[in-house]
Design an enzyme around this catalytic site. Sequence first.
Site, PDB file in Angstrom:
ATOM      1  CE  LYS A 124      -4.437  -1.226   0.328  1.00  0.00           C
ATOM      2  NZ  LYS A 124      -5.529  -0.692  -0.449  1.00  0.00           N
ATOM      3  CB  SER A 144      -0.812  -8.362  -1.005  1.00  0.00           C
ATOM      4  OG  SER A 144      -1.886  -8.729  -0.114  1.00  0.00           O
TER       5      SER A 144
END
Length: 412
Positions: free
Chosen positions: A58, A312
């Site tokens: 992110k 992720s």
Amino acid sequence: MTETSLVGPTLADFEGARTIVSRAADVTPMETARFMSEILGSPVFLKCENLQRTGSYKIRGAYNRLAGLSPEEKARGVVAASAGNHAQGVAFAARELGIKATIFMPVGVPQPKLAATRGYGADVVLRGTTVEEPLRAAAEFAEKTGAVLIPPFDHIDVVTGQGTVALEILDQVNDVDTVLVPIGGGGLISGVASVMKQRAALEGRTVRIIGVQASNAAPYPLSLQNGYITEIKTLPTIADGINVARPGVLNFAMIRELVDEVITVDDDLIARAMLLLLERGKLVVEPAGAVGIAAILSGQVKDVGRTVVILSGGNIDPMMMERVISHGLAASERYLKLRIPLPDRPGQLARIAALVAEANANVVEVLHTRHNEGMQFSQVELELHIETRGPEHAQEVLNRLRDEGYEPRVDF
């Protein structure tokens, strides 16, 4: 296919974002996963964004978006809403760029995520018990104060920043055939698919992009089937990082054009995937980050060639990790919870323990009760928690007990 025919950013846009993002984000490792290659039957590589700064990819999209703000916008500050990874990414990026950040998070957010977001210098406001309430509060704050609202996935700059992961993948495994990508709102897979498809077209080859959602929070399969964005009612899932009820507008357009397939996996598979990554890969990965591995374990991924799985994120509360490990052990049948009705007479507990020991299993917890509903007056019920070596060994334990006339029930 040319790069200008695609929805969204061009390759030049992604390359420009890589220069910007490199000021804040690391180039994360690409690990060979032989333990997964044996399961899939094709080479498997792990793109370790769980080892990224702030613990997830992110930071890439957040930094790219904030770096692109005008001086006047930076002076107004930024605001975001998130239960974790986006919050940390925005807070970190804002600190690096000297921008005031306000982050709305739900009450009850895991303490490590709350502490990290505050540690990066953001003003954190706790609001509501779901992600929707902080989102509304952040939008109201932006309207009232003029702060720039930073969306978690539905913005061109965010997508372009996230797509820099794909440029690194191509540097590290340039002959990749398939990429498995977690999907929440769709920011990561939008960027990854765009880069992969554009580069593949220029090189005259194909790359398959497979998205993976948690089955309890999967708006994309239905939206793609309907041909338009469809909001769903999500159910609880351990993969809270991808628990999104509605696809992003830009993301849906890109995914519909560029992604080959979207599949779903349940929480049991996700827990097994996390446990496998921990044991065999020595990698701490949060539930949302492990869905690509879960997809391979599910058997839905076949004939894919050289495969990259994007891990992720790695931001997980230790208390949640403890529960997930227990859940993963149970899902892998390495932790059996049995209920066994017994005659209410001395020696039964000792006999059961001896049978389990003879099967080379280990009892870790025992509950002995006369009070469960449905039991006969002359019975007791024994609840046993047993460690085994896997499904075959678990069956051996059950068979050993049944051979001696007991009737164990596996309690999930």
